[in-house]
Design a protein around this motif. Structure first.
Motif, PDB file in Angstrom:
ATOM      1  N   PHE A   1      -0.167   4.386   0.298  1.00  0.00           N
ATOM      2  CA  PHE A   1      -0.790   5.577   0.874  1.00  0.00           C
ATOM      3  C   PHE A   1      -0.532   5.763   2.362  1.00  0.00           C
ATOM      4  CE2 PHE A   1      -3.005   4.705  -3.000  1.00  0.00           C
ATOM      5  CZ  PHE A   1      -3.095   5.958  -3.574  1.00  0.00           C
TER       6      PHE A   1
ATOM      7  N   SER B 220     -10.822   7.178   3.423  1.00  0.00           N
ATOM      8  CA  SER B 220      -9.810   7.767   2.544  1.00  0.00           C
ATOM      9  C   SER B 220     -10.387   8.014   1.141  1.00  0.00           C
ATOM     10  CB  SER B 220      -8.601   6.832   2.498  1.00  0.00           C
ATOM     11  OG  SER B 220      -7.933   6.954   1.304  1.00  0.00           O
TER      12      SER B 220
ATOM     13  N   CYS C 286      -4.429  -1.360  -0.477  1.00  0.00           N
ATOM     14  CA  CYS C 286      -4.359  -1.212   0.984  1.00  0.00           C
ATOM     15  C   CYS C 286      -5.414  -2.046   1.695  1.00  0.00           C
ATOM     16  CB  CYS C 286      -4.538   0.264   1.367  1.00  0.00           C
ATOM     17  SG  CYS C 286      -3.389   1.352   0.523  1.00  0.00           S
TER      18      CYS C 286
ATOM     19  N   CYS D  16       0.860  -1.180   0.000  1.00  0.00           N
ATOM     20  CA  CYS D  16       0.000   0.000   0.000  1.00  0.00           C
ATOM     21  C   CYS D  16       0.902   1.238   0.000  1.00  0.00           C
ATOM     22  CB  CYS D  16      -0.852  -0.046   1.269  1.00  0.00           C
ATOM     23  SG  CYS D  16      -1.688   1.486   1.655  1.00  0.00           S
TER      24      CYS D  16
ATOM     25  N   ILE E  53      -5.805   2.551  -4.066  1.00  0.00           N
ATOM     26  CA  ILE E  53      -6.121   2.334  -2.641  1.00  0.00           C
ATOM     27  C   ILE E  53      -6.530   0.880  -2.404  1.00  0.00           C
ATOM     28  CG2 ILE E  53      -7.812   2.934  -0.824  1.00  0.00           C
ATOM     29  CD1 ILE E  53      -7.672   5.809  -1.776  1.00  0.00           C
TER      30      ILE E  53
END
Ligand SMILES: Cc1cc2nc3c(=O)[nH]c(=O)nc-3n(C[C@H](O)[C@H](O)[C@H](O)COP(=O)(O)OP(=O)(O)OC[C@H]3O[C@@H](n4cnc5c(N)ncnc54)[C@H](O)[C@@H]3O)c2cc1C
Length: 558
Positions: free
Chosen positions: A83, A195, A342, A81, A339
């Motif tokens: 982010f 998010s 993640c 991930c 994303i």
């Protein structure tokens, strides 16, 4: 557009439902959407028309998604991930796992390396033999011409299409890993959704076209609602061990939110219009030669039953400002697809990747085909990778399944309402039940009066009291609450009858007991009087003799 009741032309729905059952009497209709309204200002179709289209194509779409060409997908399950760093948590449920294809012999013939023997000795630009790596081989399989090997210029992509040629990518049979309830939730999934909504959706104050901003939000929300529909539709019943629809969960996540249901339909419109749009250019695409014609005719058969007015993409980025908004839109959506790396639950990540890739492909087809240039349109379709096509078809299948499930949930809801009404009538309208209830209501009233707590008992939707070992599995879930005030008013005649009956029976009981107790009471009074006379006779006196409850006795012997 969400202000009125969900009703259909051939409405068998809920207006007459719930006249006597206190639990359901005041329940709202299934979903406060009018099925005869347009899905959005950009869609010239109603909810009902989409239901009809979906009923028409559903079977063919399921068959297409299950073909060997469309049921395999490749992705890197271990891609880090990018982010946030706090991504070491895993979903350890068995339901979160993905079964990866490891037994290559079980794959159909046309997926076997030796079938394309001519590739065995071909070297790619890096000097690697193409038959050596089965995954690489799959990348090349079904590629019709050299154009397709070059990825489309990055600025027209809404996802990272290089993801699927990653050497860590694994092959997955989608049909062996259904999208359903996994138990993934809590902080982990909340972080992903938050998010996506907070950091990637456009906020109110931002400049740009509101239709585009609105479309972005609706797309994400429709994707979210679709996942919630699948996990409610295939939910594990821990009592029976079966996967089955869970109406309460669906209502709590989707059914009680007309906007979310409407966004599901919006996504259906987006994906189906994208498919409709590539129809003239499909001729150029080649799937595996052994079943090229079959797959193509199945796709054509479905697309020809779609409706071009289902979505008007031209309205989204209408004026000169739009180019910037479009770039922004594209970059933000690409973020959403990234994303997905993640997501802690592998099964959820798999379907998250498939569907975000499918939406990204739809957006590319809708917004990047230059209407003035036929060649460029053909070129963009030619360059669609195999995995974009697989994602597109599977995303359409997922959203189509969601629409089907919403309609099934509506039937379940109405059946429950009708069943509840009848059951209530038969269970409650017989004399012995009423007598029993009268007795029970009296006992409860006495207990309530005696109770010093005065706290309301918390009751689950199932009607069971909330006890420690009975805590709902979804602690974060706000299940619809029973409307107790409604229940009270609906019961008032029954309650009045109970009260009167109870008072009358209590009065009778009092008179009866008075007669029964009379001889005993006379005997007790006589005994008491004789006792006092005797004490006086022998010279023993009680202090405070008149008090009923003497605390202390004292013998006064002279
Ligand atoms: C990419 C991804 C894939 C997933 N796949 C699966 C799966 O296959 N199976 C599974 O069991 N779980 C899956 N999950 C988890 C699932 O989506 C929920 O997050 C989880 O069930 C917890 O739900 P929740 O009730 O806490 O609310 P969440 O669904 O996590 O929602 C969080 C908040 O977002 C808002 N919200 C909810 N729905 C919408 C909507 N449609 N539009 C706008 N706002 C909304 C609400 O305010 C809600 O409180 C997935 C999660 C992600 C991020």
């Amino acid at each position: 557009e969400n202000g009125t009741n969900w009703r259909s032309n051939s409405s068998n729905t809920s207006n007459s439902i719930g006249a006597t059952d206190p639990q359901y009497e005041n329940a709202s209709n299934f979903c406060t959407i009018d099925k005869d309204e347009l899905v959005s200002p950009t869609c010239d179709v109603t909810f009902q028309e989409i239901n009809d289209i979906n009923n028409d194509i559903r079977e063919s779409l399921v068959s297409l998604a299950r073909t060997d060409f469309f049921k395999y997908f490749k992705l890197d399950l271990y891609k880090p991930c990018t982010f946030w760093s706090d991504n070491n948590r895993f979903c350890v449920n068995r339901a979160c796992a993905v079964d990866v294809v490891e037994d290559w012999d079980s794959l159909p013939d046309y997926w076997q390396p030796e079938v394309l023997g001519k590739l065995d000795d071909v070297e790619d630009t890096e000097g690697n033999k193409k038959g050596e790596d089965e995954c690489r081989f799959l990348d090349e399989l079904c590629v019709g011409n050299d154009n397709q090997k070059q990825f489309t210029a990055p600025d027209v992509n809404y996802c990272d299409i290089g993801d699927f040629s990653n050497s860590e990518a694994v092959l997955v049979d989608l049909s062996a890993n259904p999208e359903r309830f996994t138990g993934y939730g809590g902080e982990e999934s909340a972080q992903i959704w938050s998010s996506i909504y907070k950091e990637n959706c456009f906020s109110e104050g931002e400049s740009g076209q509101s239709l585009a901003k609105n479309a972005f939000y609706r797309l994400v929300s429709g994707f979210h609602a679709s996942i919630a529909t699948h996990l409610s539709n295939e939910h594990l019943n821990t009592e029976t061990g079966k996967w089955e629809p869970n109406l309460d969960l669906f209502m709590a996540r989707v059914g009680n939110f007309p906007e979310r249901v409407s966004n599901l339909y919006f996504n259906y419109a987006i994906v189906s219009k994208a498919l409709w749009k590539i129809k003239p250019y499909l001729d150029h695409l080649t799937f595996c030669s052994s079943y090229n014609e079959d797959v193509k005719s199945m796709i054509m058969n479905i697309i020809s039953r779609l409706d071009s007015k289902i979505f008007n993409e031209d309205l989204i980025f209408e004026n000169e400002l739009s180019s910037k908004v479009k770039d922004d839109f594209r970059a933000r959506f690409k973020n959403v697809t990234q994303i997905m790396d993640c997501v802690h639950c592998d099964r959820c990540r798999l379907w998250g990747k498939v569907q975000t890739t499918g939406y990204a492909t739809s957006l590319k087809i809708l917004f990047e085909l230059d209407e003035r240039d036929e060649k460029s349109k053909q070129s963009i379709v030619d360059k669609l990778t195999k995995y974009e096509l697989i994602a597109l078809i599977n995303t359409f299948d997922r959203i189509s399944k969601s629409i089907e499930s919403v309609n099934n949930f509506e039937k379940l809801y109405n059946t429950r309402l009708a069943g509840g009404k009848l059951a209530y009538f038969f269970q409650n309208n017989n004399f012995f039940k009423l007598l029993g209830k009268a007795q029970k209501s009296w006992t409860e009233s006495v207990m309530m009066l005696n109770s010093s707590k005065g706290e309301e008992e918390v009751v689950l939707d199932s009607g069971e009291p909330l006890e420690e070992d009975n805590v709902p599995f979804f602690e974060d879930l706000n299940m619809p609450k029973k409307n107790s005030s409604t229940e009270g008013s609906q019961n008032k005649w029954v309650r009045a009858w109970h009260t009167e009956f109870h008072n009358f029976s209590e009065a009778l009981r009092f008179i009866y007991r008075s007669y029964v107790d009379l001889p005993r009471n006379i005997w007790r009074i006589s005994l008491n009087t004789m006792n006092k006379l005797w004490n006086r006779f022998i010279g023993v006196t009680y202090l405070n003799e008149e008090e009923e409850e003497p605390i202390e006795y004292k013998l006064d012997i002279i």
